[in-house]
Motif scaffolding. Sequence first.
Motif, short mmCIF file in Angstrom:
data_model
loop_
_atom_site.label_atom_id
_atom_site.label_comp_id
_atom_site.label_asym_id
_atom_site.label_seq_id
_atom_site.Cartn_x
_atom_site.Cartn_y
_atom_site.Cartn_z
N GLY A 69 0.77 -1.24 0.00
CA GLY A 69 0.00 0.00 0.00
C GLY A 69 0.80 1.29 0.00
O GLY A 69 0.26 2.33 -0.36
N ALA A 70 2.08 1.24 0.41
CA ALA A 70 2.89 2.46 0.43
C ALA A 70 4.00 2.40 -0.61
O ALA A 70 4.98 3.14 -0.53
N ARG A 71 3.85 1.53 -1.61
CA ARG A 71 4.94 1.29 -2.56
C ARG A 71 5.32 2.53 -3.37
O ARG A 71 6.51 2.71 -3.69
N ALA A 72 4.35 3.37 -3.73
CA ALA A 72 4.68 4.55 -4.53
C ALA A 72 5.64 5.47 -3.77
O ALA A 72 6.57 6.03 -4.36
N LEU A 73 5.44 5.60 -2.46
CA LEU A 73 6.32 6.42 -1.65
C LEU A 73 7.73 5.83 -1.61
O LEU A 73 8.73 6.54 -1.79
N SER A 74 7.82 4.54 -1.38
CA SER A 74 9.12 3.88 -1.27
C SER A 74 9.88 3.92 -2.59
O SER A 74 11.09 4.18 -2.61
N VAL A 133 10.76 3.30 5.46
CA VAL A 133 9.50 3.97 5.14
C VAL A 133 8.39 3.48 6.07
O VAL A 133 8.04 2.30 6.04
N GLY A 134 7.87 4.37 6.89
CA GLY A 134 6.70 4.05 7.70
C GLY A 134 6.95 3.98 9.19
O GLY A 134 8.02 3.54 9.64
N THR A 135 5.97 4.41 9.95
CA THR A 135 6.07 4.38 11.41
C THR A 135 6.00 2.97 11.99
O THR A 135 6.83 2.62 12.85
N PRO A 136 5.06 2.10 11.58
CA PRO A 136 4.98 0.77 12.19
C PRO A 136 6.28 -0.02 12.03
O PRO A 136 6.71 -0.73 12.95
N THR A 137 6.90 0.09 10.86
CA THR A 137 8.14 -0.64 10.60
C THR A 137 9.31 -0.03 11.36
O THR A 137 10.13 -0.74 11.94
N MET A 138 9.40 1.30 11.38
CA MET A 138 10.49 1.94 12.10
C MET A 138 10.40 1.68 13.60
O MET A 138 11.42 1.43 14.27
N ALA A 285 -7.82 17.23 4.28
CA ALA A 285 -6.37 17.49 4.27
C ALA A 285 -5.64 16.20 4.64
O ALA A 285 -6.19 15.32 5.30
N THR A 286 -4.41 16.09 4.21
CA THR A 286 -3.60 14.92 4.54
C THR A 286 -2.23 15.37 5.05
O THR A 286 -1.76 16.46 4.70
N ILE A 287 -1.60 14.50 5.86
CA ILE A 287 -0.21 14.76 6.19
C ILE A 287 0.66 14.17 5.09
O ILE A 287 0.18 13.45 4.22
N SER A 288 1.94 14.47 5.13
CA SER A 288 2.79 14.21 3.98
C SER A 288 2.95 12.73 3.63
O SER A 288 3.11 12.39 2.46
N PHE A 289 2.91 11.85 4.64
CA PHE A 289 3.15 10.43 4.34
C PHE A 289 2.08 9.86 3.42
O PHE A 289 2.32 8.85 2.74
N VAL A 290 0.92 10.46 3.39
CA VAL A 290 -0.14 9.96 2.51
C VAL A 290 0.34 9.88 1.07
O VAL A 290 0.07 8.91 0.36
N GLY A 291 1.08 10.88 0.63
CA GLY A 291 1.54 10.90 -0.75
C GLY A 291 0.47 11.44 -1.67
O GLY A 291 -0.25 10.70 -2.34
N SER A 292 0.36 12.77 -1.70
CA SER A 292 -0.74 13.40 -2.43
C SER A 292 -0.69 13.13 -3.93
O SER A 292 -1.74 13.01 -4.58
#
Length: 307
Positions: A69-74, A133-138, A285-292
Motif C-alpha cells: 500500500g505504500a509502494r509509490a512512496l518507497s 519507510v513508515g512508522t509501524p516498521t520503524m 487534508a492529509t499529512i505528507s506520508f499519505v503521498g498526495s
Amino acid sequence: MKVRKASIRAALIKCRRSSPRIALVLSLAAALLGDLASAQDKTAVTDADRQDASQGIIRLGMSADFSAGARALSIELYRGAMAYLLPLNNAGGLNGRRVVIKAYDDRYEPDLAIRNTLKLMDEDDVFALFSYVGTPTMNRTLPVLQMHHDKNFLLFFPFTGADTNRLPPYDQLSFNLRASYDQEMKGLINHFVAVNRTRIAVFYQADAYGRAGWGGLREALNQHGLEIAGEATYRRGSPFDQSYDRQVAIMQRLQPDAVVCVGTYPACAGFVRDMRDRDVDCPVATISFVGSGAMLKLLVAAEQESN
C-alpha cells in the motif's frame, strides 16, 4: 538544513577519537545532505576506517514497502536517493568509495522489516540503515538497533514524522531530515482555524502511524482550545477499491468543518472518493506520508473510468 549540517560537523569533531566508525557514518550523513566539504575532510576518517568498507563500497541498507500500500512512496524515495548517489559516485564517491543502497521489500509489515534489518546488519554487512519507510516498521526496528548498540548502527532519514525516533532512548540512533507529524498537524490546524473551520474530524490508520498522527492532531487542536470532533479508522493495508462507506457515514453524522487524513494513499483516496460520492464536500487534508501525488492519480483514474 544549515542547522543539521552544523550539528553533523560538531558531532564529527566530538566522536573522531571516541568512535571512528560513527565519525565515518557522520561523514556519510554530511555527504547525503550535500555537505561534501565536511564529508571529504580526511581528518574525520582514519585509515582503519577506510578498510571497513569492502572493495571500496559503502553499503546503505534500506527496508521499505516496494509492493504493497505504500509502494509509490518507497519507490520514489529510492529513485530520489539514487538520483543523488549516481552523480556522487561518478564524481569519485565519498573519499574514493562508491555509496550503494541494498534494498529489501517489507510490504509495510513490521515483522518483515525486522527480518530485513537483521539480514542487512548480519549478512549484508551494511554500513548504516537508510530511508526506512513508515512508522509501524520503524518503531519495531529501533529496538533492534538498541539491542545491537555495540555495533554502532545508525538509521539515516526514515520517512516518517512520528516522535519515536525523536525522543529518548532512540533519538541517539537516528538522524531525521523531515518534519514531524506534530509540526505538520500544527500547520494544518493553524490554517483551518484561520479560515474559521474549527470542527475537525480525523480519518486514520489503526496502528502506530495513525495514532501518532491522531496525537499530533489532538495537541494542535488543544493549542486553540479545541477537541477532535470525531474519528473513523481503517485497517492497515486496506486497498483503494474497497468500500469506505462506514467511515463516510460517521463523517456524515459528525458534519465536520474539515477532515484530516492519516493513512496511506490507497485508503485515503478511497475515503475521499466515497466522501464525494455521498456528497460530503467538506475540505479534506492529509499529512505528507499519505503521498498526495499518488493519491491524486488514483482519484483521477477512477473519475475517468466512471465517465
